[in-house]
Write a protein that holds these residues in place. Structure first.
Motif, PDB file in Angstrom:
ATOM      1  N   SER A 134     -25.103 -25.351  20.752  1.00  0.00           N
ATOM      2  CA  SER A 134     -26.491 -25.671  20.424  1.00  0.00           C
ATOM      3  C   SER A 134     -27.275 -26.069  21.671  1.00  0.00           C
ATOM      4  O   SER A 134     -28.417 -25.647  21.865  1.00  0.00           O
ATOM      5  CB  SER A 134     -26.487 -26.811  19.401  1.00  0.00           C
ATOM      6  OG  SER A 134     -27.777 -27.205  19.112  1.00  0.00           O
ATOM      7  N   ARG A 135     -26.646 -26.827  22.543  1.00  0.00           N
ATOM      8  CA  ARG A 135     -27.291 -27.282  23.779  1.00  0.00           C
ATOM      9  C   ARG A 135     -27.600 -26.095  24.701  1.00  0.00           C
ATOM     10  O   ARG A 135     -28.688 -25.993  25.263  1.00  0.00           O
ATOM     11  CB  ARG A 135     -26.368 -28.286  24.490  1.00  0.00           C
ATOM     12  CG  ARG A 135     -27.014 -29.020  25.649  1.00  0.00           C
ATOM     13  CD  ARG A 135     -26.031 -29.995  26.274  1.00  0.00           C
ATOM     14  NE  ARG A 135     -25.658 -31.048  25.355  1.00  0.00           N
ATOM     15  CZ  ARG A 135     -24.482 -31.650  25.342  1.00  0.00           C
ATOM     16  NH1 ARG A 135     -23.530 -31.276  26.180  1.00  0.00           N
ATOM     17  NH2 ARG A 135     -24.225 -32.637  24.502  1.00  0.00           N
ATOM     18  N   ASN A 136     -26.642 -25.179  24.830  1.00  0.00           N
ATOM     19  CA  ASN A 136     -26.829 -24.013  25.706  1.00  0.00           C
ATOM     20  C   ASN A 136     -27.882 -23.048  25.159  1.00  0.00           C
ATOM     21  O   ASN A 136     -28.675 -22.487  25.921  1.00  0.00           O
ATOM     22  CB  ASN A 136     -25.501 -23.278  25.905  1.00  0.00           C
ATOM     23  CG  ASN A 136     -24.535 -24.054  26.779  1.00  0.00           C
ATOM     24  OD1 ASN A 136     -24.942 -24.930  27.548  1.00  0.00           O
ATOM     25  ND2 ASN A 136     -23.251 -23.756  26.676  1.00  0.00           N
ATOM     26  N   GLU A 162     -22.125 -28.157  22.044  1.00  0.00           N
ATOM     27  CA  GLU A 162     -22.261 -27.462  23.336  1.00  0.00           C
ATOM     28  C   GLU A 162     -23.004 -26.133  23.154  1.00  0.00           C
ATOM     29  O   GLU A 162     -23.884 -25.778  23.942  1.00  0.00           O
ATOM     30  CB  GLU A 162     -20.868 -27.207  23.933  1.00  0.00           C
ATOM     31  CG  GLU A 162     -20.867 -26.815  25.400  1.00  0.00           C
ATOM     32  CD  GLU A 162     -21.301 -27.939  26.334  1.00  0.00           C
ATOM     33  OE1 GLU A 162     -21.798 -27.620  27.427  1.00  0.00           O
ATOM     34  OE2 GLU A 162     -21.168 -29.100  25.961  1.00  0.00           O
ATOM     35  N   THR A 201     -24.751 -22.169  30.542  1.00  0.00           N
ATOM     36  CA  THR A 201     -26.147 -22.561  30.716  1.00  0.00           C
ATOM     37  C   THR A 201     -26.929 -21.306  31.110  1.00  0.00           C
ATOM     38  O   THR A 201     -26.325 -20.287  31.462  1.00  0.00           O
ATOM     39  CB  THR A 201     -26.263 -23.629  31.814  1.00  0.00           C
ATOM     40  OG1 THR A 201     -25.598 -23.147  32.986  1.00  0.00           O
ATOM     41  CG2 THR A 201     -25.609 -24.944  31.389  1.00  0.00           C
ATOM     42  N   LYS A 231     -30.398 -23.870  23.185  1.00  0.00           N
ATOM     43  CA  LYS A 231     -31.700 -24.534  23.347  1.00  0.00           C
ATOM     44  C   LYS A 231     -32.178 -24.439  24.799  1.00  0.00           C
ATOM     45  O   LYS A 231     -33.351 -24.164  25.060  1.00  0.00           O
ATOM     46  CB  LYS A 231     -31.568 -25.999  22.922  1.00  0.00           C
ATOM     47  CG  LYS A 231     -32.887 -26.726  22.855  1.00  0.00           C
ATOM     48  CD  LYS A 231     -32.709 -28.149  22.346  1.00  0.00           C
ATOM     49  CE  LYS A 231     -34.044 -28.880  22.329  1.00  0.00           C
ATOM     50  NZ  LYS A 231     -33.877 -30.292  21.932  1.00  0.00           N
TER      51      LYS A 231
END
Length: 202
Positions: free
Chosen positions: A153-155, A151, A118, A157
């Motif tokens: 893609s989420r991080n 995961e 993150t 973004k």
């Protein structure tokens, strides 16, 4: 862009002793152990060009490589977790800042971010510094193969959203895997475009 030749040139602690600034130059920097050497080797198509290591803080100098006899690729020391003394860290920071702010032919800095995590304050703070110094940069998210696509893609973004809190316009970014060579063509295409611009101005 086809990489025909990639050779190590010189290492320095002083930006004034770097090679003659007559070619476009691209610097790579990131937190210690972000996978910088692996990305450099992937781009240069040479697994042994930059020394990879599991030990943070392996790169301690400004390392110049000449690619296709046309442009410089620069491997900079990482920032963050290297186990070195406070005075050594200060010395590195000064060396990096001087290089980034004073090197006349520096066309772009690629800031490497580990896509498995993150958003980290250290990375955000460094990018803010580049903004203060008016240094052009783009972001390379590394190690995309170490996580699920979701995961990663989420991080990515989350990181870009964090930047949006203080940046009106975001720089270009690339998601890469040194293992799968993901992102390589896009980064080299950008460098090729910048090289052409450098020639037009020169």
């Amino acid at each position: 862009m086809v990489i025909k030749t990639a050779e190590y040139l010189i290492s320095n602690v002083d930006w004034e002793k770097c090679p003659t600034p007559d070619k476009p130059e691209y610097a790579f920097i990131g937190r210690s152990n972000v996978g910088k050497s692996s990305v450099i080797n992937m781009l240069a198509n040479n697994e042994k060009l930059a020394k990879t290591s599991g030990t943070p803080g392996k790169t301690q100098l400004i390392n110049h490589f000449l690619i296709n006899k046309e442009w410089y690729l620069v491997d900079l020391p990482g920032y963050g977790f290297a186990k070195v003394s406070q005075s050594q860290r200060k010395s590195w920071e000064r060396m990096i800042e001087d290089y980034l702010r004073k090197r006349p032919n520096l066309s772009n800095v690629f800031v490497l971010i580990d896509s498995r995590h993150t958003p980290q304050k250290l990375d955000i703070d460094f990018i803010s510094k580049l903004g203060e110094w008016n240094v052009p940069f783009q972001i390379i998210f590394t190690k995309a193969d170490k996580n699920s696509q979701l995961e990663t893609s989420r991080n990515v973004k989350a990181f870009l959203n964090k930047l949006r809190e203080t940046w009106q316009f975001l720089p270009a970014s690339y998601v890469t895997s040194a293992v799968k060579k993901t992102g390589r063509d896009q980064i080299l295409a950008f460098i090729e475009e910048m090289n052409a611009r450098f020639q037009r101005i020169a």
